[in-house]
Every structure is written in C-alpha cells, then in structure tokens.
Design a protein around this motif. Structure first.
Motif, PDB file in Angstrom:
ATOM      1  N   CYS A  91      -7.294   2.248   3.560  1.00 16.53           N
ATOM      2  CA  CYS A  91      -6.474   3.463   3.547  1.00 16.53           C
ATOM      3  C   CYS A  91      -6.994   4.459   2.518  1.00 16.53           C
TER       4      CYS A  91
ATOM      5  N   HIS B   2      -4.624  -0.025   0.204  1.00 22.29           N
ATOM      6  CA  HIS B   2      -5.686  -0.788   0.857  1.00 22.29           C
ATOM      7  C   HIS B   2      -6.998  -0.048   0.648  1.00 22.29           C
TER       8      HIS B   2
ATOM      9  N   CYS C 234       0.852  -1.187   0.000  1.00 28.26           N
ATOM     10  CA  CYS C 234       0.000   0.000   0.000  1.00 28.26           C
ATOM     11  C   CYS C 234       0.894   1.246   0.000  1.00 28.26           C
TER      12      CYS C 234
ATOM     13  N   CYS D 233       0.119   3.423   3.541  1.00 30.06           N
ATOM     14  CA  CYS D 233       0.625   3.012   4.860  1.00 30.06           C
ATOM     15  C   CYS D 233       1.886   2.155   4.761  1.00 30.06           C
TER      16      CYS D 233
HETATM   17 ZN   LIG Z   1      -2.640   0.837   3.588  1.00 33.71          ZN
END
Ligand SMILES: [Zn+2]
Length: 95
Positions: free
Chosen positions: A74, A71, A26, A29
C-alpha cells in the motif's frame, strides 16, 4: 538526496516494535498486517509510512506520532511521490 537522518533506523525499529505489539492494521487499506514477516520483505509486510511526508516536513521524520503502520504494497502503491520511503532512495523525481 541523502537526507535521511542517521537516527531513522532506530526510530523505524521503535515504530516496528510499537505496531507489532499493538497489531496495528494498515492505515491505508485498514487490513491486518502480517507481523511474522520481516519489515519491507513482502507485499503484506509492515512498512512505516509518514503521515506528513518527510519531503514536506523533514522535522517530523523522527516523530513517532507521524509514523503509521502500512503494508509495503500500500505504501508503495500510493505513488504520489511525496513519500520517500523506498529504502534505497530510488525516487529521483525532480519536484
Ligand atoms: Zn494496506
């Protein structure tokens, strides 16, 4: 605003294949994404994120270099409103 290009599903698939093969983390993050999950099916699943939001530069909607792995959780948590990735175009905020 039904401004999504008709080619988006195709490009989205290309991005999914690319990121799944590369096991791309990702970009928000930095954690691994569960590529066993179908895209956008769970918080840890893959979802494409436009580095430069489509709202800012519609011409880069289909640019794979502008599409990064994230994600679902996210991508949707950022909430800056510049990223209209929600599949159903639910974002109806007035700019
Ligand atoms: Zn993420």
């Amino acid at each position: 605003m039904g401004s999504r290009s008709s080619r988006w599903p195709y490009v989205r698939k290309l991005a999914w294949d690319r990121d799944r093969k590369a096991r791309a983390p990702c970009h928000i993050c930095g954690m691994a994404i569960d590529y066993h999950l179908d895209p956008s099916s769970a918080p840890d699943s893959w979802e494409p994120d436009h580095l430069i939001p489509v709202a800012k530069d519609p011409e880069r909607e289909l640019d794979l270099n502008n599409i990064l792995a994230s994600h679902m959780r996210c991508n949707r948590a950022r909430g800056d409103g510049t990223n209209g990735e929600n599949e159903l175009g639910k974002r109806s905020r007035i700019w």
